[in-house]
Design an enzyme around this catalytic site. Sequence first.
Site, PDB file in Angstrom:
ATOM      1  N   LYS B  56      80.536  25.191  70.447  1.00 17.15           N
ATOM      2  CA  LYS B  56      80.864  24.307  69.318  1.00 17.15           C
ATOM      3  C   LYS B  56      81.854  23.238  69.772  1.00 17.15           C
ATOM      4  O   LYS B  56      82.791  23.521  70.555  1.00 17.15           O
ATOM      5  CB  LYS B  56      81.454  25.146  68.191  1.00 17.15           C
ATOM      6  CG  LYS B  56      81.720  24.412  66.888  1.00 17.15           C
ATOM      7  CD  LYS B  56      82.155  25.427  65.826  1.00 17.15           C
ATOM      8  CE  LYS B  56      82.534  24.737  64.521  1.00 17.15           C
ATOM      9  NZ  LYS B  56      82.998  25.717  63.526  1.00 17.15           N
ATOM     10  N   SER B 130      81.088  25.676  59.154  1.00 15.48           N
ATOM     11  CA  SER B 130      81.015  24.450  59.890  1.00 15.48           C
ATOM     12  C   SER B 130      80.265  24.535  61.216  1.00 15.48           C
ATOM     13  O   SER B 130      80.020  23.498  61.838  1.00 15.48           O
ATOM     14  CB  SER B 130      82.419  23.912  60.154  1.00 15.48           C
ATOM     15  OG  SER B 130      83.151  24.856  60.863  1.00 15.48           O
ATOM     16  N   SER B 154      83.173  29.750  58.569  1.00 18.72           N
ATOM     17  CA  SER B 154      82.440  28.771  59.375  1.00 18.72           C
ATOM     18  C   SER B 154      81.433  29.296  60.384  1.00 18.72           C
ATOM     19  O   SER B 154      80.608  28.527  60.855  1.00 18.72           O
ATOM     20  CB  SER B 154      83.422  27.877  60.120  1.00 18.72           C
ATOM     21  OG  SER B 154      84.115  27.076  59.192  1.00 18.72           O
TER      22      SER B 154
END
Lengths: 416, 447, 81
Positions: B56, B130, B154
């Site tokens: 990420k 996220s 997330s």
Amino acid sequence: MIRIGLEVHVHPMTESKLFCSCPTSLESDVSMCPICTAQPGAKPMAPNSEAIKKAVMLAEALGCKIEEKIVFLRKHYFYPDLPAGFQRTSTPVGTGGKLAGVRIREVHLEEDAGRYDPRKGLVNYSRAGVPLVEIVTEPDMHSKDDVRVFLSRLSDVLDFLGFWNDKVMRADVNISVDHGERVEVKEVSTIKGIMKVIELESSQPSKERVTKHFDEARQATKIAREKETEMDYRFIPDPDIPKIKISPTGQESYEELFKKVAAEIPEEIARTILVSGLYPAYREMKNRMEPEEIIEWISIILGDLKYRNIDPRKFIPNPEFFMIVDKLRSREITRYQAVSGFRDILDGKQLKLRSKKSVDLDKVITDVLNEEGDAVKKYARGKKTVIHYLVGSVMKKTGGSIDPKKIERELKKRLE
Amino acid sequence: MQDLMIPTKEILEMEKDDLEERIRYQLDLAEKYRDFHSFVYLEEDPAVLGPSLGVKDNISVKGKPLTSCSRILEGYIGTYDATAYSKLKSDTTFLGKTSCDPFGCGSSGATSDFGRTKHPLDPSRVPGGSSGGNGVALSLGIVDLALGTDTFGSARAPASFCGVVGMRPSYGLVSRYGLLDLSMSLDTITPMARDVYGIAWLLERIYGKDEHDLTTVDIKLDFSQFPVDLKYPRIGVLTDCFRSPVDERISRLVEKTIPKLDVDIVEVEISTSLDLLVKAYYTIMPVEFASSMQRYSGFLYGKRGKGTHFQEIAIETRSDLLSPELKRRIILGTAISTRELRDKYYSRALSIFSKVREEVDKIFKDVDFLISPTMPVLPWRFDEIVDPVEIYMMDILTGIPPACGLPAISIPVGSVEGFPVGMQIIGPRFGDVDVLRLARMYEEGIA
Amino acid sequence: MVKEMIKRAAKIARIKLADGESERLAVELETIFDWIGDLPRFETKLEKEYVEPRKDESTQYAGVEEIKSMFPKRRGDYCRI
């Protein structure tokens, strides 16, 4: 009436920075890492134990009561020399002390910022993250002299502790005149500057609380851009740093110690002993030497320690040292021998002390005059300075056990 | 060509040649699925050292772009490896940085400044956030393993929406060094994969005390227990998690799933309402976020806005390059942490978290796990939900683990209307291995 | 009142709100504040851990060049305004 309070910042001497292991070399060496330049994602390492220890010792030396724990807070503001946009600053290490009649409100630890040169528009981050100890006073000073005395005494305490090596003091100066509001002048980096600031801000009372900066070059103060009332640092405990247990080290208050020593020995010498770091040595010496002897030996010791780069704090007089002291006292050896014997101790050499009674000076002079025929001729021809060479030769043969002046007198007698 | 969606265990046992072929194929897939925007940076010629790994973009990898999908870091290159990544780099093939909501701020996973990430089954819907890029990349088979982050959901939200597995470890288990802060007291780096085995493999390697993260704890987990079944675990079921506003179909699916194993089910309650918990989060997190974002002024790194004076540069940079949600959170957090408001909001919110923690600790004396649905809704269409508060309420089921520092995993348990639905298993602090064990049992039990 | 607070917070945070944005953000933040509402205060406290201070040793970080290369404007070891 003028009331002056100070927030003094000093660097405790440490190998590495407060929250990372970058070196604290304050020269132009580049000392940066992701932590002290607040790169995205970087987080602090455990706080530097030496910085904490020195902060605690300083607080104790200033007569403060030591807290049981400290917590680091984030103090937020925007400035080019502050990489993270916040400064990590601790809750008090100690509170409620006193120095030179000025009450100490608190002592705490914080990170230093980088070096920003607004005129060149450049920032160097090597200093960012270096530990700072802040000493906050009550506004108990009322004149430039009060401030001078306080700072001088503080400097003595810092020397006494072996706290710092850069001898740099920066201060925020808080002044209020009569019933006027407080004016704060931030980051004044010289004593001269502090004196100037006091001159400039003590003429009349201020109508409102104001924050100013001091321009060293122009020797003038000017109002900060952001109004005092608008400044909110939004302190929060740093979620990345758990709390830290602290405890007293047993360090005596400097002023109490000074009182004790000044009762045993003249004040000036007392101060020299404490400030130079010879207090541990003094403790050993005071039971076995007279004050006059101590006074005489102090300058010898300091000079020789300095020459050899030895920390006076590490000098502990041993039995050999006291033997030399005794022999000098009883005139068994000369002062010259005593000094060179002391140097031998420091250099770890074997002591060679020959008592002056065992030397036959006449015989030695005869030997030297026989051996140094050329020198004798030179002397006869008028080159009188060669006497020193001859004295040296005699001293070599007598192991320095005879006063060189005496040797010179005897030699001259024989040469005439 | 080999079957793409084989178990992670088999991928880990592949011969180098097969692995290289697989990686080449996955790189082609990345190109093919470019429009889904699961990657914000793709490695051109990766060194094949193990299964493909997506990282990420809010996690620092040395020498690779690091933007957290925000324009304010456009052009910035990571200067060091995050600790968690450094523990994986010699056993995985780094495929690239996956997209996310900027700085982890979002539950849709679709708001990256560099392109809209789309749901793998329906490109008109959000993938969950996220860590949306990871959810999509895993679901499409572009990567086999991923490192994400989870602050209040997330990693679990995209896992649920995309039908993959995401686990939030116990707080303090995995080092946060190298994770771009959102909320320091809640952030975690998370393993993500298509099955529980992949999660276990990742977690075993990335956990551990780190001198660069003082919130990490010195603890040894026993992974040898991992594939071993648990006997009659006691499952706590929080009644609030199964009623409105949770979609009834989702509740029913999860309710049907729990008894598929030999478990004891206990109904439990906490007095603090779930939406109060979310409100406390949106009070605490903005304060910590505003603090962590103070460093982005365009001065020391990242894109620099116009201006000749420092304060000007800071204003231009931040005003221009921070997306609306970031501004909202920073301004909110700044306001809440001022002298005037901190007592009314910040300290009270902290006390709410403490209260929940106290209550949940008590519950765990009586149960071994808590189970609930992961998300209250199915993946929504892009412009269907835009009101910030509505989006904040998506966190309603995922808040207990962060507030209490507990481990939680989301595993796919079926689908509603063709969309995957995730079930969340929460364990006691440092009970991460047991959570994995139960998750694997359900995974097997559902298959 | 909320609007004033938001304006002040934006200023402190160095965020300039463009005209239309200012209004919209103010409304959104007002909604958020309303939604958060009055938070109750509980008496429990979170016990935080302790950390041991670190030994005072220094190492030169090896990646200084990488950090310097990220300065948006640079002059040697210095970051430029």
